[in-house]
Design an enzyme around this catalytic site. Sequence first.
Site, mmCIF file in Angstrom:
data_model
loop_
_atom_site.group_PDB
_atom_site.id
_atom_site.type_symbol
_atom_site.label_atom_id
_atom_site.label_comp_id
_atom_site.label_asym_id
_atom_site.label_seq_id
_atom_site.Cartn_x
_atom_site.Cartn_y
_atom_site.Cartn_z
ATOM 1 N N GLY A 1 51.163 70.730 -61.409
ATOM 2 C CA GLY A 1 50.123 69.809 -60.944
ATOM 3 C C GLY A 1 48.772 70.141 -61.551
ATOM 4 N N ASP A 2 48.512 71.431 -61.754
ATOM 5 C CA ASP A 2 47.262 71.860 -62.386
ATOM 6 C C ASP A 2 47.243 71.455 -63.859
ATOM 7 O OD1 ASP A 2 46.641 73.128 -59.933
ATOM 8 O OD2 ASP A 2 47.784 74.890 -60.548
#
Length: 309
Positions: free
Chosen positions: A252-253
Amino acid sequence: MILTVTLNAAIDKRYVVDGCKMGEVNRVKECTYVPGGKGLNVSKPASIYGAEVVATGFVGGHAGNYIEDALKPFGIKSAFYHVDGESRSCINIWDETNHVQTEFLEPGFTLTEEDFQGFEEKFRTLVKDAGVVAMSGSVPKGLDGTAYQRLIRIVKAEGKPVILDTSGKLLEMGIEAKPTLIKPNIDEIRMLTGKSCDDINDIIQAAKAVHAGGVEIVAVSLGADGSLAVGEEGVFRAEVPKIDAVNTVGCGDSMIAGFALGISEGLSLPETLRRASAISAAAAMREETGFFVMEDMEKLLPQIQITKL
């Protein structure tokens, strides 16, 4: 320049074990140590892609010095605010036998209002040279839900785009300052809107409601089903081909890094979503958190299906 904010930076330790047995001695087969915290897991893929990246936030002690030193091989410039206390460690245990990941996240040091005000002064200077600011993750003890609000307002006062990727009260209060982009998952978009979000149409309506409240782009993670993004250009859904995922921590980062890159380059929303999805999927194919190989990303990019809904 992309400026990333990691208020609760850490040393990420990944242990590979052959069957994790609770209550017993476990021998670690492999271990890796990398600078971590969600913001730094944005910094690394953005830098790998070729962007100029400056990382800021809080660090302390010997662990803080390690975090700064370990960013140098990535070409990431450190601009952290130093405090008393020791930066935290976060441990990810990968059980090769059962294919299960377990995480232990330390809380880190406690900050004072004086610490945060000192950081704000440093942050104001850094924002002036930034093309886009991405702030991610939890905050240290001592800070409340207004922490990101305050930082977002500093960025917006300079007329710069700002991405917020956090959860709970920090997200709920953070969007009051109207960041440029947020990336909630299904549970978080439910929390923000009170909508059930039981199907894709409900999710779209919930994202539209947040967008109407002043957030320019609302990108919603759909897990294995990809993601969707709502903005002025419309509603777009991204579907990713099946891959052999090795480590999904930090994906997600990596997606946030892709959004930051797209915004900094002035790409359209669908092309930004395509870029972000490809970098995220490429990151899942590698063991190291916050890392991807450009060749993987370039192969995946044309396979990302973007549909306007």
